[in-house]
Scaffold this motif. Structure first.
Motif, PDB file in Angstrom:
ATOM      1  N   ARG A 113       0.816  -1.210   0.000  1.00  0.00           N
ATOM      2  CA  ARG A 113       0.000   0.000   0.000  1.00  0.00           C
ATOM      3  C   ARG A 113       0.857   1.271   0.000  1.00  0.00           C
ATOM      4  NH1 ARG A 113      -5.253  -0.250   1.876  1.00  0.00           N
ATOM      5  NH2 ARG A 113      -4.874   1.463   3.323  1.00  0.00           N
ATOM      6  N   ILE A 120       1.718   2.644  -3.553  1.00  0.00           N
ATOM      7  CA  ILE A 120       0.705   3.410  -4.297  1.00  0.00           C
ATOM      8  C   ILE A 120       0.129   4.521  -3.418  1.00  0.00           C
ATOM      9  CG2 ILE A 120      -1.259   1.887  -3.789  1.00  0.00           C
ATOM     10  CD1 ILE A 120      -1.933   2.194  -6.860  1.00  0.00           C
ATOM     11  N   HIS A 121       0.843   4.828  -2.356  1.00  0.00           N
ATOM     12  CA  HIS A 121       0.536   5.987  -1.518  1.00  0.00           C
ATOM     13  C   HIS A 121      -0.800   5.867  -0.768  1.00  0.00           C
ATOM     14  CE1 HIS A 121       1.463   9.879   0.020  1.00  0.00           C
ATOM     15  NE2 HIS A 121       0.405  10.462  -0.485  1.00  0.00           N
ATOM     16  N   LEU A 122      -1.209   4.633  -0.460  1.00  0.00           N
ATOM     17  CA  LEU A 122      -2.360   4.478   0.431  1.00  0.00           C
ATOM     18  C   LEU A 122      -1.890   4.523   1.882  1.00  0.00           C
ATOM     19  CD1 LEU A 122      -4.532   1.743  -1.339  1.00  0.00           C
ATOM     20  CD2 LEU A 122      -5.048   4.172  -1.099  1.00  0.00           C
ATOM     21  N   ARG A 130       0.716  11.993  -7.715  1.00  0.00           N
ATOM     22  CA  ARG A 130      -0.399  11.602  -8.574  1.00  0.00           C
ATOM     23  C   ARG A 130       0.102  11.008  -9.899  1.00  0.00           C
ATOM     24  NH1 ARG A 130      -5.479  14.170  -8.966  1.00  0.00           N
ATOM     25  NH2 ARG A 130      -6.398  13.083 -10.721  1.00  0.00           N
ATOM     26  N   GLU A 151     -10.557   4.313  -1.165  1.00  0.00           N
ATOM     27  CA  GLU A 151      -9.236   3.841  -1.603  1.00  0.00           C
ATOM     28  C   GLU A 151      -9.263   3.420  -3.064  1.00  0.00           C
ATOM     29  OE1 GLU A 151      -7.838   0.831   1.078  1.00  0.00           O
ATOM     30  OE2 GLU A 151      -7.308   2.304   2.620  1.00  0.00           O
ATOM     31  N   GLN A 167      -9.282   6.416  -5.163  1.00  0.00           N
ATOM     32  CA  GLN A 167      -7.970   7.077  -5.137  1.00  0.00           C
ATOM     33  C   GLN A 167      -6.972   6.387  -6.063  1.00  0.00           C
ATOM     34  OE1 GLN A 167      -6.239   7.618  -1.188  1.00  0.00           O
ATOM     35  NE2 GLN A 167      -4.202   7.818  -2.082  1.00  0.00           N
ATOM     36  N   VAL A 168      -6.902   5.057  -6.001  1.00  0.00           N
ATOM     37  CA  VAL A 168      -5.912   4.377  -6.847  1.00  0.00           C
ATOM     38  C   VAL A 168      -6.293   4.442  -8.327  1.00  0.00           C
ATOM     39  CG1 VAL A 168      -5.123   2.820  -5.010  1.00  0.00           C
ATOM     40  CG2 VAL A 168      -6.890   2.045  -6.590  1.00  0.00           C
TER      41      VAL A 168
END
Lengths: 251, 219
Positions: free
Chosen positions: A48, A51-53, A81, B123, B126-127
């Motif tokens: 995670r 992907i910047h979660l 982004r 989430e 967002q992805v």
């Protein structure tokens, strides 16, 4: 050889708890990496973070040579982004949008972000649904799909954005055993098409079959890494052996 | 029961019912968006804003609607200095009280609706590259609407009946004309007629919300 992902000394902690301590690895374009390990070992957190979660506390992540985070300092929101847009992610619980039909699930992001003409997006969504074997479900809502079908839709939805890298967070863990096969087949097909993939999984047989390399994570670090033959056939470390033995007993 | 009598009292009552409907529509149209705004403020990361929104909801839910209506109709003009600028038509004053009161209830309903939506939805959006605003409008809000529809229907029906509080500030609406006729003629029929008109209004609402729920069932 250029690395599509470079990770150096990645660290993450919640207060005193170190979830990731000094995780480092490189991944080449087209490589398939399976990440195995006991629950709580930091596999999902590591994935995670890419992907910047999750925000890491320290270390470096480079995607396609560009820094997402360099020694703990994150790039600007816009750059983050741009980099995370190169990646797609498939979740354990699918996370389909329940208020949209299967096709609308695929088309929401490309349409909203105007990735292509409406006709182009439509064509691509139909091609991808065909690819995952769900063309006949295009106008159905997710509530009417089985778990395996939902996960295949989720994979197609991720592919709509034409990512260079696909991340899978335990893609079959929420499925009934008889439904894992259909999902694993789709992932295998992607592997044959040279998609770069990192797959966190509990399916040892699948990891062995599809992965170019396997990472064994334990207690927040990559305890052992190698080809499936090395890692499953001749594990070097005691804790890898213990883990694999436990997994074997469960199967 | 005489039809002649019904046809003499009904026209003024129906005119009163127009006021009822007008109040209902004004309050729904204004309080739903205002309520959602308050929901967003309650979730704001800026602590004073969130605190302010919570206090607003607490005050509006914690005091009687009748008190609020009386305050806006008769209390505001008594305020020192600014009071003389706050003399409105009584319908408008009452409408402000209703809008502020219902917005507080809607804010709580919407907050509950947002809480019920799995974090994975945000989430996933967002992805896929959606911005926060796009995620809110295209993913979160449509799902929230489904969750809050039954409770919102309940509030809407309560609102129809709460408009009868206008009676207390002498804005002539449905109940006002019914009560006037009962007093004047010493007959019960106007009360029954009023009840039937309220029931018809709530019936229309019930049917409309059932249709909405069906549309938002996502099956």
């Amino acid at each position: 050889m250029t690395h599509i992902i470079e990770v150096k000394q990645l660290k993450k902690s919640f207060d005193a708890l170190e979830v990731l301590k000094e995780v480092s690895f490189d991944i080449q374009a087209g490589e398939v990496v399976a990440v195995i390990g006991p629950s709580g070992s930091g596999k999902s957190t590591m994935l995670r973070s890419l992907i910047h979660l999750e925000e890491v506390t320290g270390g470096t992540i480079r995607i396609l040579g560009q820094g997402l985070v360099e020694e703990g300092r994150y790039a600007s929101g816009k750059d983050i982004r741009t980099l995370t847009d190169r990646m797609g992610m498939v979740f354990q619980h699918f996370n389909l949008f329940p208020h949209l039909t299967v096709r609308a699930n695929l088309e929401l992001a490309p349409k909203t972000l105007k990735k292509d003409t409406a006709a182009g997006i439509r064509k691509r969504s139909m091609e991808l649904l065909d690819k995952v074997g769900l063309l006949d479900k295009a106008d159905v809502y997710p509530a009417n799909l089985s778990g395996g079908q939902k996960q295949r839709v989720a994979i197609a939805r991720a592919l709509m954005m034409q990512p260079d890298i696909l991340l899978f967070d335990e893609p079959t863990s929420a499925l009934d055993p008889e439904l894992t096969g259909e999902v694993l087949r789709v992932i295998k097909q992607l592997a044959q098409e040279n998609m770069t993939m990192i797959i966190v999984t509990h399916e040892m047989g699948f990891a062995r079959e599809v992965a170019d390399r396997v990472f064994f994570m334990d207690k927040g670090e990559i305890a052992e890494a190698g080809t499936p033959e090395q890692l499953f056939g001749n594990p070097q470390r005691e804790r890898t052996r213990m883990f694999l033995q436990r997994e074997k007993l469960e199967e | 029961m005489s039809w002649d009598y019904i046809f003499t009292v009904l026209p003024p009552m129906l005119k009163g019912a127009q006021t009822t409907v007008l109040m209902f529509l004004a309050v729904i149209v204004l309080s739903v968006p205002l309520g959602f705004g308050v929901t967003l403020l309650m979730r704001s990361r800026v602590k004073p804003l969130a605190w302010l929104a919570h206090t607003y909801v607490y005050v509006m839910r914690g005091t009687p609607l009748l008190l609020q209506v009386l305050f806006f109709c008769f209390g505001l003009p008594l305020l020192p200095v600014i009071g003389e600028y706050l003399v409105f038509d009584r319908f408008i004053s009452a409408a402000i009280a209703f809008v502020l009161n219902y917005a507080a209830y809607f804010a709580e309903i919407f907050r509950g609706g947002l809480l019920s939506i799995d974090k994975g939805q945000q989430e996933a959006a967002q992805v896929l590259g959606l911005s926060k605003w796009q995620t809110m409008t295209k993913v979160i809000v449509p799902q929230m609407i489904r969750v809050v529809l039954p409770t919102t229907a309940n509030e809407a029906i309560t609102l129809v009946k709460d408009t009868a509080l206008l009676y207390a500030v002498a804005v002539p609406e449905l109940l006002y004309f019914a009560q006037t006729a009962v007093n004047r003629d010493m007959r019960l029929i106007p009360f029954f007629l009023a009840a039937i008109v309220y029931l018809l209004m709530t019936l229309v609402l019930t049917i409309a919300f059932k249709a909405l729920e069906k549309r938002y069932s996502f099956k």
